[in-house]
Scaffold this motif. Structure first.
Motif, PDB file in Angstrom:
ATOM      1  N   MET A   1      16.735 -14.625  42.041  1.00  0.00           N
ATOM      2  CA  MET A   1      17.712 -14.269  43.046  1.00  0.00           C
ATOM      3  C   MET A   1      18.483 -13.024  42.618  1.00  0.00           C
ATOM      4  SD  MET A   1      19.319 -17.990  44.077  1.00  0.00           S
ATOM      5  CE  MET A   1      20.787 -17.204  44.630  1.00  0.00           C
ATOM      6  N   ARG A   2      18.578 -12.078  43.515  1.00  0.00           N
ATOM      7  CA  ARG A   2      19.284 -10.831  43.205  1.00  0.00           C
ATOM      8  C   ARG A   2      20.756 -11.062  42.889  1.00  0.00           C
ATOM      9  NH1 ARG A   2      16.699  -5.629  42.906  1.00  0.00           N
ATOM     10  NH2 ARG A   2      14.569  -6.148  43.427  1.00  0.00           N
ATOM     11  N   SER A   3      21.398 -11.981  43.597  1.00  0.00           N
ATOM     12  CA  SER A   3      22.819 -12.238  43.335  1.00  0.00           C
ATOM     13  C   SER A   3      23.023 -12.730  41.907  1.00  0.00           C
ATOM     14  CB  SER A   3      23.379 -13.273  44.314  1.00  0.00           C
ATOM     15  OG  SER A   3      23.469 -12.727  45.599  1.00  0.00           O
ATOM     16  N   TYR A   4      22.180 -13.650  41.476  1.00  0.00           N
ATOM     17  CA  TYR A   4      22.324 -14.154  40.112  1.00  0.00           C
ATOM     18  C   TYR A   4      21.980 -13.069  39.092  1.00  0.00           C
ATOM     19  CZ  TYR A   4      22.228 -17.164  36.042  1.00  0.00           C
ATOM     20  OH  TYR A   4      22.480 -17.706  34.806  1.00  0.00           O
ATOM     21  N   ALA A   5      20.986 -12.265  39.384  1.00  0.00           N
ATOM     22  CA  ALA A   5      20.633 -11.159  38.482  1.00  0.00           C
ATOM     23  C   ALA A   5      21.803 -10.181  38.364  1.00  0.00           C
ATOM     24  CB  ALA A   5      19.377 -10.442  38.973  1.00  0.00           C
TER      25      ALA A   5
ATOM     26  N   GLY B   1      20.147  -6.627  25.035  1.00  0.00           N
ATOM     27  CA  GLY B   1      19.007  -6.812  25.919  1.00  0.00           C
ATOM     28  C   GLY B   1      18.519  -8.254  25.993  1.00  0.00           C
ATOM     29  N   ASP B   2      19.248  -9.178  25.389  1.00  0.00           N
ATOM     30  CA  ASP B   2      18.853 -10.584  25.362  1.00  0.00           C
ATOM     31  C   ASP B   2      19.526 -11.327  26.510  1.00  0.00           C
ATOM     32  OD1 ASP B   2      18.047 -13.139  24.701  1.00  0.00           O
ATOM     33  OD2 ASP B   2      19.517 -13.363  23.084  1.00  0.00           O
TER      34      ASP B   2
ATOM     35  N   ASP C   1      20.561 -18.903  32.840  1.00  0.00           N
ATOM     36  CA  ASP C   1      19.667 -19.898  33.429  1.00  0.00           C
ATOM     37  C   ASP C   1      18.334 -19.239  33.802  1.00  0.00           C
ATOM     38  OD1 ASP C   1      18.384 -21.875  34.854  1.00  0.00           O
ATOM     39  OD2 ASP C   1      20.094 -22.339  36.144  1.00  0.00           O
ATOM     40  N   GLN C   2      17.326 -19.507  33.012  1.00  0.00           N
ATOM     41  CA  GLN C   2      16.020 -18.875  33.207  1.00  0.00           C
ATOM     42  C   GLN C   2      15.310 -19.381  34.464  1.00  0.00           C
ATOM     43  OE1 GLN C   2      15.023 -16.204  31.170  1.00  0.00           O
ATOM     44  NE2 GLN C   2      17.167 -16.502  30.622  1.00  0.00           N
ATOM     45  N   ASP C   3      15.730 -20.544  34.978  1.00  0.00           N
ATOM     46  CA  ASP C   3      15.148 -21.059  36.221  1.00  0.00           C
ATOM     47  C   ASP C   3      15.561 -20.207  37.422  1.00  0.00           C
ATOM     48  OD1 ASP C   3      13.903 -23.127  34.875  1.00  0.00           O
ATOM     49  OD2 ASP C   3      15.545 -24.537  35.231  1.00  0.00           O
ATOM     50  N   LYS C   4      16.626 -19.456  37.272  1.00  0.00           N
ATOM     51  CA  LYS C   4      17.115 -18.610  38.362  1.00  0.00           C
ATOM     52  C   LYS C   4      16.680 -17.152  38.200  1.00  0.00           C
ATOM     53  CE  LYS C   4      21.350 -21.195  39.310  1.00  0.00           C
ATOM     54  NZ  LYS C   4      22.821 -21.077  39.342  1.00  0.00           N
ATOM     55  N   LEU C   5      15.982 -16.842  37.124  1.00  0.00           N
ATOM     56  CA  LEU C   5      15.590 -15.453  36.853  1.00  0.00           C
ATOM     57  C   LEU C   5      14.082 -15.350  36.675  1.00  0.00           C
ATOM     58  CD1 LEU C   5      18.301 -14.587  34.172  1.00  0.00           C
ATOM     59  CD2 LEU C   5      18.211 -13.714  36.507  1.00  0.00           C
ATOM     60  N   ASP C   6      13.420 -14.722  37.644  1.00  0.00           N
ATOM     61  CA  ASP C   6      12.005 -14.432  37.430  1.00  0.00           C
ATOM     62  C   ASP C   6      11.891 -13.072  36.742  1.00  0.00           C
ATOM     63  OD1 ASP C   6      12.222 -12.414  39.386  1.00  0.00           O
ATOM     64  OD2 ASP C   6      11.335 -13.662  40.957  1.00  0.00           O
ATOM     65  N   GLU C   7      10.705 -12.637  36.496  1.00  0.00           N
ATOM     66  CA  GLU C   7      10.504 -11.374  35.775  1.00  0.00           C
ATOM     67  C   GLU C   7      11.142 -10.189  36.502  1.00  0.00           C
ATOM     68  OE1 GLU C   7       9.816  -9.270  32.601  1.00  0.00           O
ATOM     69  OE2 GLU C   7       9.253 -11.380  32.694  1.00  0.00           O
ATOM     70  N   GLY C   8      11.030 -10.172  37.829  1.00  0.00           N
ATOM     71  CA  GLY C   8      11.647  -9.095  38.614  1.00  0.00           C
ATOM     72  C   GLY C   8      13.164  -9.101  38.509  1.00  0.00           C
ATOM     73  N   ASP C   9      13.738 -10.296  38.508  1.00  0.00           N
ATOM     74  CA  ASP C   9      15.195 -10.409  38.366  1.00  0.00           C
ATOM     75  C   ASP C   9      15.659  -9.927  37.000  1.00  0.00           C
ATOM     76  OD1 ASP C   9      15.445 -11.521  40.921  1.00  0.00           O
ATOM     77  OD2 ASP C   9      15.239 -13.570  40.152  1.00  0.00           O
TER      78      ASP C   9
ATOM     79  N   ALA D   1      18.236  -6.924  36.394  1.00  0.00           N
ATOM     80  CA  ALA D   1      19.454  -7.080  35.590  1.00  0.00           C
ATOM     81  C   ALA D   1      19.480  -6.086  34.429  1.00  0.00           C
ATOM     82  CB  ALA D   1      19.569  -8.513  35.071  1.00  0.00           C
ATOM     83  N   THR D   2      18.341  -5.890  33.801  1.00  0.00           N
ATOM     84  CA  THR D   2      18.255  -4.934  32.696  1.00  0.00           C
ATOM     85  C   THR D   2      18.502  -3.514  33.186  1.00  0.00           C
ATOM     86  OG1 THR D   2      16.680  -6.356  31.536  1.00  0.00           O
ATOM     87  CG2 THR D   2      16.769  -4.049  30.851  1.00  0.00           C
ATOM     88  N   GLU D   3      17.888  -3.160  34.320  1.00  0.00           N
ATOM     89  CA  GLU D   3      18.067  -1.814  34.871  1.00  0.00           C
ATOM     90  C   GLU D   3      19.523  -1.561  35.247  1.00  0.00           C
ATOM     91  OE1 GLU D   3      16.217   1.119  38.326  1.00  0.00           O
ATOM     92  OE2 GLU D   3      15.540  -0.960  38.216  1.00  0.00           O
ATOM     93  N   LEU D   4      20.162  -2.544  35.865  1.00  0.00           N
ATOM     94  CA  LEU D   4      21.575  -2.397  36.218  1.00  0.00           C
ATOM     95  C   LEU D   4      22.435  -2.213  34.970  1.00  0.00           C
ATOM     96  CD1 LEU D   4      22.017  -5.179  38.934  1.00  0.00           C
ATOM     97  CD2 LEU D   4      22.083  -2.714  39.325  1.00  0.00           C
ATOM     98  N   THR D   5      22.237  -3.090  33.993  1.00  0.00           N
ATOM     99  CA  THR D   5      23.053  -3.050  32.782  1.00  0.00           C
ATOM    100  C   THR D   5      22.864  -1.742  32.027  1.00  0.00           C
ATOM    101  OG1 THR D   5      22.855  -5.456  32.612  1.00  0.00           O
ATOM    102  CG2 THR D   5      23.623  -4.279  30.655  1.00  0.00           C
ATOM    103  N   GLN D   6      21.622  -1.381  31.793  1.00  0.00           N
ATOM    104  CA  GLN D   6      21.347  -0.153  31.041  1.00  0.00           C
ATOM    105  C   GLN D   6      21.799   1.079  31.820  1.00  0.00           C
ATOM    106  OE1 GLN D   6      19.948  -0.361  27.721  1.00  0.00           O
ATOM    107  NE2 GLN D   6      21.050   1.574  27.834  1.00  0.00           N
ATOM    108  N   GLY D   7      21.635   1.036  33.129  1.00  0.00           N
ATOM    109  CA  GLY D   7      22.088   2.148  33.960  1.00  0.00           C
ATOM    110  C   GLY D   7      23.588   2.365  33.849  1.00  0.00           C
ATOM    111  N   VAL D   8      24.351   1.290  33.909  1.00  0.00           N
ATOM    112  CA  VAL D   8      25.811   1.396  33.780  1.00  0.00           C
ATOM    113  C   VAL D   8      26.187   1.924  32.398  1.00  0.00           C
ATOM    114  CG1 VAL D   8      27.957   0.058  33.626  1.00  0.00           C
ATOM    115  CG2 VAL D   8      26.374  -0.327  35.530  1.00  0.00           C
TER     116      VAL D   8
END
Length: 129
Positions: free
Chosen positions: A1-5, A24-25, A30-38, A42-49
């Motif tokens: 889910m994008r919101s959770y990501a 980067g960890d 909750d890994q059940d709410k995060l697929d590989e795309g999520d 999340a990584t792209e958002l965090t690293q971008g900021v």
């Protein structure tokens, strides 16, 4: 889910603001709410900021009439940086980004933070028109 990501990225950005470290960890979330795309999102958002922090903070400072950057709650700053980076670098509709940032402020910060975050982001959007 994008919101959770987004929420995961928000937490990582806040942690970075407090510690100046990003490992980067994402295993603590909750890994059940995060697929590989999520996770990638999340990584792209965090690293971008993190990579564009100085530029994002100058935009926030420009639109923050009430507080100097150093006085903004770190939780609000994390929500603002995340939202601004996403608006400037992704195709997510601006109203969606603002709603997500406001929801993060409502969940994690103060009652006044909701209107503050909304006001800064709305002023930024108006400046683009």
């Amino acid at each position: 889910m994008r919101s959770y990501a987004r929420e995961v990225a928000f937490c990582k950005i806040y942690t970075y603001l407090m510690s100046k470290q990003f490992d980067g960890d994402f295993s603590q979330f909750d890994q059940d709410k995060l697929d590989e795309g999520d996770l990638q999102f999340a990584t792209e958002l965090t690293q971008g900021v993190i990579d564009d922090k100085a530029n994002l903070d100058s935009i926030i400072a420009e639109f923050s009439k009430s507080f100097k950057l150093s006085r903004i709650y770190r939780l609000d700053l994390a929500a603002l940086e995340l939202a601004l980076w996403e608006m400037r670098n992704m195709d997510t509709p601006h109203p969606v980004v603002i709603n997500e940032a406001v929801a993060l402020a409502k969940k994690y910060s103060t009652e006044k933070s909701v209107s503050y975050v909304n006001g800064i982001l709305a002023a930024y959007i108006r400046s683009l028109q």
